[in-house]
Structures are given as structure tokens and as C-alpha cells.
Write a protein that holds these residues in place. Structure first.
Motif, PDB file in Angstrom:
ATOM      1  N   ASP A 111     -14.041 125.586  -4.122  1.00 38.34           N
ATOM      2  CA  ASP A 111     -14.718 126.748  -4.697  1.00 38.34           C
ATOM      3  C   ASP A 111     -15.121 126.555  -6.161  1.00 38.34           C
ATOM      4  N   ASN A 112     -15.074 125.309  -6.666  1.00 36.26           N
ATOM      5  CA  ASN A 112     -15.445 125.061  -8.048  1.00 36.26           C
ATOM      6  C   ASN A 112     -16.339 123.830  -8.075  1.00 36.26           C
ATOM      7  N   PRO A 113     -17.652 123.999  -8.270  1.00 35.60           N
ATOM      8  CA  PRO A 113     -18.571 122.852  -8.162  1.00 35.60           C
ATOM      9  C   PRO A 113     -18.414 121.866  -9.307  1.00 35.60           C
ATOM     10  N   GLY A 114     -18.655 120.595  -8.986  1.00 37.74           N
ATOM     11  CA  GLY A 114     -18.615 119.551 -10.003  1.00 37.74           C
ATOM     12  C   GLY A 114     -17.905 118.308  -9.513  1.00 37.74           C
ATOM     13  N   HIS A 162      -5.066 120.704 -18.391  1.00 40.47           N
ATOM     14  CA  HIS A 162      -4.447 120.339 -17.121  1.00 40.47           C
ATOM     15  C   HIS A 162      -4.085 121.569 -16.294  1.00 40.47           C
ATOM     16  N   GLY A 163      -4.599 121.602 -15.058  1.00 41.15           N
ATOM     17  CA  GLY A 163      -4.269 122.657 -14.104  1.00 41.15           C
ATOM     18  C   GLY A 163      -5.201 123.850 -14.135  1.00 41.15           C
ATOM     19  N   MET A 164      -6.160 123.862 -15.062  1.00 37.94           N
ATOM     20  CA  MET A 164      -6.990 125.044 -15.234  1.00 37.94           C
ATOM     21  C   MET A 164      -8.271 124.941 -14.419  1.00 37.94           C
ATOM     22  N   ARG A 165      -8.592 126.032 -13.753  1.00 38.44           N
ATOM     23  CA  ARG A 165      -9.807 126.104 -12.914  1.00 38.44           C
ATOM     24  C   ARG A 165     -10.949 126.632 -13.794  1.00 38.44           C
ATOM     25  N   ILE A 166     -11.570 125.722 -14.488  1.00 36.38           N
ATOM     26  CA  ILE A 166     -12.604 126.071 -15.454  1.00 36.38           C
ATOM     27  C   ILE A 166     -13.892 125.332 -15.089  1.00 36.38           C
ATOM     28  N   PRO A 167     -15.030 125.657 -15.729  1.00 33.01           N
ATOM     29  CA  PRO A 167     -16.272 124.940 -15.421  1.00 33.01           C
ATOM     30  C   PRO A 167     -16.143 123.440 -15.649  1.00 33.01           C
ATOM     31  N   ASN A 168     -16.827 122.667 -14.809  1.00 34.70           N
ATOM     32  CA  ASN A 168     -16.684 121.217 -14.811  1.00 34.70           C
ATOM     33  C   ASN A 168     -17.015 120.602 -16.166  1.00 34.70           C
ATOM     34  N   GLY A 169     -18.008 121.133 -16.855  1.00 33.73           N
ATOM     35  CA  GLY A 169     -18.409 120.579 -18.136  1.00 33.73           C
ATOM     36  C   GLY A 169     -17.381 120.745 -19.232  1.00 33.73           C
ATOM     37  N   MET A 170     -16.371 121.576 -18.998  1.00 31.29           N
ATOM     38  CA  MET A 170     -15.305 121.806 -19.979  1.00 31.29           C
ATOM     39  C   MET A 170     -14.016 121.075 -19.630  1.00 31.29           C
ATOM     40  N   ASP A 171     -14.021 120.231 -18.596  1.00 28.97           N
ATOM     41  CA  ASP A 171     -12.798 119.633 -18.070  1.00 28.97           C
ATOM     42  C   ASP A 171     -12.288 118.473 -18.921  1.00 28.97           C
ATOM     43  N   GLY A 172     -13.138 117.877 -19.750  1.00 33.43           N
ATOM     44  CA  GLY A 172     -12.667 116.893 -20.709  1.00 33.43           C
ATOM     45  C   GLY A 172     -12.418 115.502 -20.182  1.00 33.43           C
ATOM     46  N   VAL A 173     -13.181 115.059 -19.171  1.00 31.07           N
ATOM     47  CA  VAL A 173     -13.004 113.711 -18.626  1.00 31.07           C
ATOM     48  C   VAL A 173     -14.201 112.859 -19.040  1.00 31.07           C
ATOM     49  N   PRO A 174     -14.003 111.891 -19.939  1.00 32.35           N
ATOM     50  CA  PRO A 174     -15.123 111.106 -20.447  1.00 32.35           C
ATOM     51  C   PRO A 174     -15.895 110.380 -19.347  1.00 32.35           C
ATOM     52  N   TYR A 175     -17.195 110.362 -19.512  1.00 29.04           N
ATOM     53  CA  TYR A 175     -18.164 109.739 -18.630  1.00 29.04           C
ATOM     54  C   TYR A 175     -18.341 110.502 -17.327  1.00 29.04           C
ATOM     55  N   LEU A 176     -17.363 111.319 -16.926  1.00 30.19           N
ATOM     56  CA  LEU A 176     -17.496 112.108 -15.711  1.00 30.19           C
ATOM     57  C   LEU A 176     -18.022 113.498 -16.023  1.00 30.19           C
TER      58      LEU A 176
END
Length: 458
Positions: A432-435, A85-99
Motif C-alpha cells: 500500500d506504499n508505492p516506490g 527506520h520502520g516508518m511508512r512514509i513517502p518513498n522519496g523521504m526514505d533516505g536510501v542513496p541511489y534508490l
């Protein structure tokens, strides 16, 4: 409502932390999502969920600009996934199922790996079977240290959250239809680090960084410190760049679910004196959630010795070129059950964004609430058409509040905006963070009953 309620919320060592700590910059053992038991009140409470069998989820430690590796193993019979939560990291590491990923099944491992560009106080929780697993304990704090030490003697993490127990100290249902349709279902046991009024020792006269995190599924905490020798140095992970008044008993700070605040605290000089983090609950007197106790001879530090926290490298929006998008948060007349696939449903919808409820995590053909072009600036106008408060959280990006129809908002970089009853707030960001980034209320019952969606950055 008092002035400072409007302003913000409505607007160490492992030993010093009182929680287990894991350093992850150079790799770590698996984080095992597992059943747990703990004496939250009197008797042992079973049916909990943690990363250890008999303790709260540990504080996870990383360092700004360094790789973090977090393999998550699921040993529960239900599916899970971990969001940072709150971290500006790559989209594939964000941990939201199905998304951003598929849910993690029983005995499966998902290898999360990312480098945080930002220092600060963050946290982690599941984004699958969210209500059940969070309400039963799976919420933990993540600390990303600055590249250069700002000069504290120690630090203290305080994880604020409720549990909902019966007279035998076992779990009541985590949610109710009545609660989900209103402000949420509140717990009846309020804890700090799973404890009632824990005491932590810090050197007399020392400088302590107090990191306070609200990981509750519902409750908005109203807090203040009983010490005048303190100041707010960070909000939702990011250093404050304007003077922020300290809260008081009469004018407390409101911290919504998902939000964090960092205090710089000068400990009392006499052994045995305490600095209390005090909260006010409806119908109750103020009470200490946790106490920092001064021990030993005074080391006679001064708050002026601290170096300012360096700003995180977040782009500043250009308001002269910003495109405006509108979002309306409120109830929905459509009460159908969302399709959440393996990730659980409360069985009904009460809430909506732009008058359309989220059809479910696993629903097919669902488009974004808005599509933003990478590198461009935007203003998002957030309108609350309900009588309930909503902490609106945006994954993967940060924003700055611009204005409200009800209060003055300090320009504090954040990822979560607590909307008041009938409030309209404008926030600005750089895409500034694609995904595909989840965008939802962090009262989890609201999120799971329609008040969620996503924003696409291309």
C-alpha cells in the motif's frame, strides 16, 4: 532454545529520558551530522559521529498525523543520508542513496519532510557509509506520540548498542572479514544511551513507558525485566493485539538489530527500589543495562488504569487472494567488490538474496527482487539457508508473520523479521506504499556484503 526466545525475537520528558529530545512537529533546527567525542568507558573516545559534538544523537519527537520537518546537514568529509527506520512514509523521504535520493555531500543539506500515519517507537540512522557512521555512534531513537495520551506518568528511552574499543578507549576497526562472513563483528563495550548501567529516576508507584531499541550493527540482545509488574504493549512500533508473555532470565526476549519493544512498567512503591533492564551476554552473567529508580512518595498507580494503545492504520492482508514470492538468504560464491558509489564498501561480497549478491548501491541496471501491485496482498516466504541469524528489514511497509517451520509466531505487526538458523517464515503484507523499498539484513556487515536488494510497489 527456550519457548519465549522462539516467541518474539528469535521472535516524559527529556529529563526523564536521560537523552536530549527534539520536538519536530512544528519544524526544527537542522540536524547536523558531525564529529563527536564521548567517554564511553574511561577515557574520552574520539572519532565518534552524532548530531551533537559531545552526546548521543537526541530522541526526535513527533506526533501521529502531524508534519515533521527534518533538515539534515552533513559536516563530515564523507557522504551520508538518513533513514527513518520502520516508518511508512513517502518513498522519496526514505533516505536510501541511489534508490530514493542522492547521497548528501559535505556541507550539503537534505530537507526531509513527512507525516507519520503511525504512532510508536522508531529510530534513525545513516544509509550511506552505513557501517562506519553507525558503528561510531550515529543511531538515534524517534518517538511518534499517539493522538490521545494513553495515561503514562513518564517514559524512558533506552538505546542499546555496542562499541568496539581498544585498551586506550579508541575505535578498533568497525568490521572484519571474518565477522562479515559469519555473525558479524561484535563490540566489546555494551551501552545503554552510550552509558554503562545508567540510572534514571521515576516517581515511586508511577506508570512508565519503557521504550527499548536495539540500534546495534550486529548484536542480538537477550533481555528481561527484573519486575513482575510490567507488560509488553508494543512491538516494532505497533501495539500488540494478543497477549505476549513477559520474558524472564531463563526465557529472555531476543531483540535483533533494528527491533524495538515497549513495556508498560509499574514502578516500585518504595523509594530507592529499581526496575532493571537485564541482558545476557555470551560467557557472562546477567547484568543490568539500565535501572529505573523509584523516588519520592508513591503515587499508587495501577497498570489497569492505562488505556489500550490504539491500533495503527495498517491494512490487513487478504490471504485468500495473496500471491506468494520466495526469497532465499544465504552465502554467495561470488566474492567481488560491490559498486557502492559514494557510500563505502567493505571490499567483498559474502551474502546473497536468491543466490545473487547485491551488486552495489550505485550499480547500473539492477532490478527489483519482486514487483508488487499497489493495494494487493502478498505472502513473502523467507528462507534462511545459512547457520547465522538474520534480522530481515523491509522499508516503507509493514507485515505480519504467519508461520514458521521452527516455532509459533504471534501475529505482531512489524517491519523486521529475525530469521533463525535454517528457518522458513511466511509473512503477509498489503503493498500500500508505492516506490522502491530496500529489503535487507540489518546485520550491517551482511547488508554491505551482498544481503540486500529492493522490492518495487507500482
Amino acid at each position: 532454545m527456550k519457548r519465549r526466545e522462539f516467541l518474539l525475537g528469535s521472535g516524559a520528558t527529556a529529563g526523564a529520558l536521560g537523552l536530549g529530545g527534539l520536538g519536530l512537529a512544528e519544524g526544527a533546527p537542522e540536524l547536523v551530522v558531525q564529529p563527536a567525542s564521548f567517554a564511553l568507558r574511561g577515557q574520552m573516545t574520539s572519532g565518534m559521529v552524532s548530531l551533537t559534538p559531545n552526546a548521543p544523537p537526541p530522541v526526535l519527537y513527533g506526533k501521529q498525523g502531524e508534519v515533521m520537518r527534518l533538515p539534515v546537514r552533513n559536516t563530515l568529509p564523507d557522504y551520508t543520508a538518513m533513514h527513518w527506520h520502520g516508518m511508512r512514509i513517502p518513498n522519496g523521504m526514505d533516505g536510501v542513496p541511489y534508490l530514493t535520493q542522492m547521497p548528501i555531500g559535505s556541507e550539503e543539506v537534505f530537507d526531509y519532510e513527512f507525516t507519520s500515519p503511525d504512532a510508536g517507537t522508531y529510530w534513525y540512522h545513516p544509509h550511506c557509509m552505513t557501517m562506519d557512521q553507525m558503528a561510531h555512534g550515529l543511531t538515534g531513537v524517534m518517538v511518534i506520540a499517539e493522538a490521545d495520551d494513553p495515561g503514562f506518568d513518564s517514559e524512558q528511552v533506552v538505546n542499546l548498542r555496542d562499541f568496539r574499543l581498544d585498551d586506550a578507549d579508541q575505535f578498533l576497526p568497525a568490521y572484519t572479514a571474518r565477522g562479515a562472513a559469519r555473525a558479524g563483528t561484535f563490540g566489546n563495550v555494551q551501552t545503554a544511551n552510550w552509558l554503562t548501567e545508567p540510572h534514571y529516576e521515576h516517581a515511586a508507584g508511577s506508570l512508565v513507558r519503557l521504550r527499548v531499541v536495539n540500534t546495534d550493527t550486529t548484536r542480538i540482545y537477550k533481555v528481561h525485566l527484573n519486575s513482575a509488574k510490567a507488560r509488553i504493549i508494543a512491538w516494532d512500533g505497533h501495539p500488540v493485539e494478543v497477549e505476549v508473555p513477559m520474558p524472564s532470565a531463563d526465557e529472555p526476549l531476543l531483540i535483533g538489530p533494528g527491533q524495538r519493544v515497549d513495556f508498560a512498567v509499574k514502578m516500585p512503591t518504595d523509594e530507592g527500589q529499581t526496575v532493571d533492564l537485564v541482558a545476557k551476554f555470551p560467557g557472562q552473567k546477567h547484568r543490568a543495562m539500565t535501572r529505573l529508580r523509584a523516588v519520592g512518595a508513591s503515587v499508587a498507580r495501577d497498570l489497569r488504569e492505562l488505556r489500550p494503545l490504539p491500533a495503527n492504520p495498517a491494512a490487513k492482508p487478504d490471504l485468500t487472494k495473496a500471491e506468494v514470492h520466495e526469497f532465499v538468504f544465504g552465502w554467495t560464491p561470488e566474492g567481488g567488490q560491490p559498486n557502492n558509489g559514494f557510500c563505502g564498501s567493505l571490499g567483498y561480497n559474502f551474502w546473497s538474496i536468491n543466490r545473487t549478491p547485491w551488486p552495489g548501491d550505485a550499480a547500473q541496471g539492477v532490478g527489483p527482487l519482486a514487483t508488487l501491485e499497489q493495494g494487493k496482498s502478498y505472502v513473502l516466504r523467507l528462507r534462511n539457508e545459512s547457520p547465522n541469524l538474520h534480522p530481515i528489514h523491509l522499508h516503507g511497509l509493514v507485515f505480519v508473520p504467519l508461520k514458521s517451520n521452527l516455532r509459533r509466531l504471534p501475529p505482531l505487526l512489524t517491519d523486521t523479521m529475525l530469521l533463525l538458523k535454517d528457518e522458513v517464515v511466511e509473512i503477509a503484507l498489503v503493498a500500500d506504499n508505492p516506490g522502491d523499498w530496500a529489503f535487507h539484513c540489518h546485520v550491517i556487515e551482511h547488508q554491505k556484503t551482498g544481503l540486500t536488494g529492493f522490492i518495487r510497489v507500482v
